[in-house]
Write a protein that holds these residues in place. Structure first.
Motif, PDB file in Angstrom:
ATOM      1  N   LYS A 132       6.455   8.858   4.673  1.00 51.75           N
ATOM      2  CA  LYS A 132       7.160  10.141   4.607  1.00 51.75           C
ATOM      3  C   LYS A 132       7.911  10.428   5.899  1.00 51.75           C
ATOM      4  O   LYS A 132       8.755  11.324   5.935  1.00 51.75           O
ATOM      5  CB  LYS A 132       6.163  11.263   4.344  1.00 51.75           C
ATOM      6  CG  LYS A 132       5.446  11.125   3.020  1.00 51.75           C
ATOM      7  CD  LYS A 132       4.369  12.160   2.871  1.00 51.75           C
ATOM      8  CE  LYS A 132       3.568  11.902   1.609  1.00 51.75           C
ATOM      9  NZ  LYS A 132       2.377  12.716   1.529  1.00 51.75           N
ATOM     10  N   ALA A 133       7.630   9.680   6.962  1.00 54.58           N
ATOM     11  CA  ALA A 133       8.251   9.938   8.265  1.00 54.58           C
ATOM     12  C   ALA A 133       9.738   9.625   8.264  1.00 54.58           C
ATOM     13  O   ALA A 133      10.519  10.324   8.919  1.00 54.58           O
ATOM     14  CB  ALA A 133       7.546   9.123   9.351  1.00 54.58           C
ATOM     15  N   GLY A 134      10.176   8.596   7.533  1.00 55.20           N
ATOM     16  CA  GLY A 134      11.588   8.232   7.494  1.00 55.20           C
ATOM     17  C   GLY A 134      12.458   9.360   6.978  1.00 55.20           C
ATOM     18  O   GLY A 134      13.387   9.803   7.667  1.00 55.20           O
ATOM     19  N   LEU A 173       0.814  -1.205   0.000  1.00 56.94           N
ATOM     20  CA  LEU A 173       0.000   0.000   0.000  1.00 56.94           C
ATOM     21  C   LEU A 173       0.853   1.262   0.000  1.00 56.94           C
ATOM     22  O   LEU A 173       0.462   2.277  -0.562  1.00 56.94           O
ATOM     23  CB  LEU A 173      -0.945  -0.003   1.201  1.00 56.94           C
ATOM     24  CG  LEU A 173      -2.034  -1.077   1.128  1.00 56.94           C
ATOM     25  CD1 LEU A 173      -2.807  -1.134   2.430  1.00 56.94           C
ATOM     26  CD2 LEU A 173      -2.957  -0.837  -0.041  1.00 56.94           C
ATOM     27  N   LEU A 174       2.016   1.199   0.613  1.00 55.59           N
ATOM     28  CA  LEU A 174       2.913   2.345   0.606  1.00 55.59           C
ATOM     29  C   LEU A 174       3.476   2.586  -0.789  1.00 55.59           C
ATOM     30  O   LEU A 174       3.823   3.702  -1.146  1.00 55.59           O
ATOM     31  CB  LEU A 174       4.071   2.128   1.586  1.00 55.59           C
ATOM     32  CG  LEU A 174       3.703   2.192   3.054  1.00 55.59           C
ATOM     33  CD1 LEU A 174       4.898   1.761   3.887  1.00 55.59           C
ATOM     34  CD2 LEU A 174       3.259   3.565   3.455  1.00 55.59           C
ATOM     35  N   CYS A 175       3.588   1.536  -1.567  1.00 56.93           N
ATOM     36  CA  CYS A 175       4.228   1.623  -2.877  1.00 56.93           C
ATOM     37  C   CYS A 175       3.269   2.010  -3.989  1.00 56.93           C
ATOM     38  O   CYS A 175       3.698   2.427  -5.050  1.00 56.93           O
ATOM     39  CB  CYS A 175       4.853   0.283  -3.229  1.00 56.93           C
ATOM     40  SG  CYS A 175       6.036  -0.263  -2.016  1.00 56.93           S
ATOM     41  N   SER A 214       0.529   5.440   4.215  1.00 57.28           N
ATOM     42  CA  SER A 214       1.185   6.273   3.203  1.00 57.28           C
ATOM     43  C   SER A 214       1.844   7.496   3.836  1.00 57.28           C
ATOM     44  O   SER A 214       2.893   7.948   3.383  1.00 57.28           O
ATOM     45  CB  SER A 214       0.186   6.706   2.136  1.00 57.28           C
ATOM     46  OG  SER A 214      -0.865   7.436   2.734  1.00 57.28           O
ATOM     47  N   GLN A 215       1.250   8.032   4.894  1.00 55.57           N
ATOM     48  CA  GLN A 215       1.853   9.173   5.593  1.00 55.57           C
ATOM     49  C   GLN A 215       3.087   8.730   6.372  1.00 55.57           C
ATOM     50  O   GLN A 215       4.077   9.463   6.453  1.00 55.57           O
ATOM     51  CB  GLN A 215       0.830   9.808   6.534  1.00 55.57           C
ATOM     52  CG  GLN A 215       1.328  11.066   7.203  1.00 55.57           C
ATOM     53  CD  GLN A 215       0.275  11.680   8.106  1.00 55.57           C
ATOM     54  OE1 GLN A 215      -0.901  11.316   8.069  1.00 55.57           O
ATOM     55  NE2 GLN A 215       0.693  12.605   8.937  1.00 55.57           N
TER      56      GLN A 215
END
Length: 187
Positions: free
Chosen positions: A155-157, A13-15, A151-152
């Motif tokens: 962006k944290a990394g 889902l992140l991809c 998905s948010q």
């Protein structure tokens, strides 16, 4: 090895980019459980502590997702791990891993050992402590990012790397200033 889609759904889902209704977006309760490296080569390990995303396994073990974000060029953007933890026997192992590279927008199997770790790496120890000793998370310097869509969290990394690099640069500059003052002649 049998591919279990449920295990790698957060990574997939992140991809992917697609449209869904807000109520269908997978969410988690994310924590930075470990970070290592230095300026330009940082790694951050983020665990999903949402009770709905921690699965019971046979024998009393639990399984959770841990995401390793990499800052170094040439490394996967992140690796999604399925980590199995047996609190009663104080042990941990990896049951699955997938690398995601944003440059190629590809998800590939990552190498891992599914054996119970006799000398686990620091991030695996922190993963075990995250599940087995939840009251000690603050004391073990684990940082709560909060509940958010997967998905948010992706962006944290990079945001964490920016903060870590700012602190590293600040410490380097302060050290150089201190050294310069130490070399100044006393009046």
């Amino acid at each position: 090895m049998v591919f279990r889609a449920r295990r790698f759904m957060p990574a997939a889902l992140l991809c992917c980019t697609f449209t869904v209704q807000a109520s269908d977006v997978p969410t988690g309760d994310f924590w930075v459980i470990h970070h290592q490296g230095s300026l330009g080569t940082n790694q951050a390990f983020i665990a999903d502590g949402d009770a709905n995303n921690i699965y019971a396994r046979p024998g009393g073990a639990k399984s959770l997702g841990v995401y390793q974000f990499n800052e170094a060029p040439g490394t996967p953007t992140f690796t999604a791990y399925d980590v199995e933890i047996d609190c009663a026997k104080n042990r941990v192992r990896i049951m699955g891993a997938q690398d995601y590279r944003s440059v190629f927008n590809e998800l590939r199997p990552a190498k891992f050992s599914s054996q119970w770790q006799t000398k686990p790496e620091a991030w695996l120890v922190q993963s075990r402590d995250f599940v087995c000793r939840p009251t000690e998370r603050q004391a073990k310097k684990m940082q709560h990012l909060g509940a958010m869509p997967a998905s948010q969290m992706a962006k944290a990394g990079p945001e964490l790397f920016r903060a870590l690099n700012r602190e590293a640069l600040k410490a380097t500059i302060m050290q150089q200033i201190d050294e310069a003052f130490a070399q100044m002649p006393a009046k």
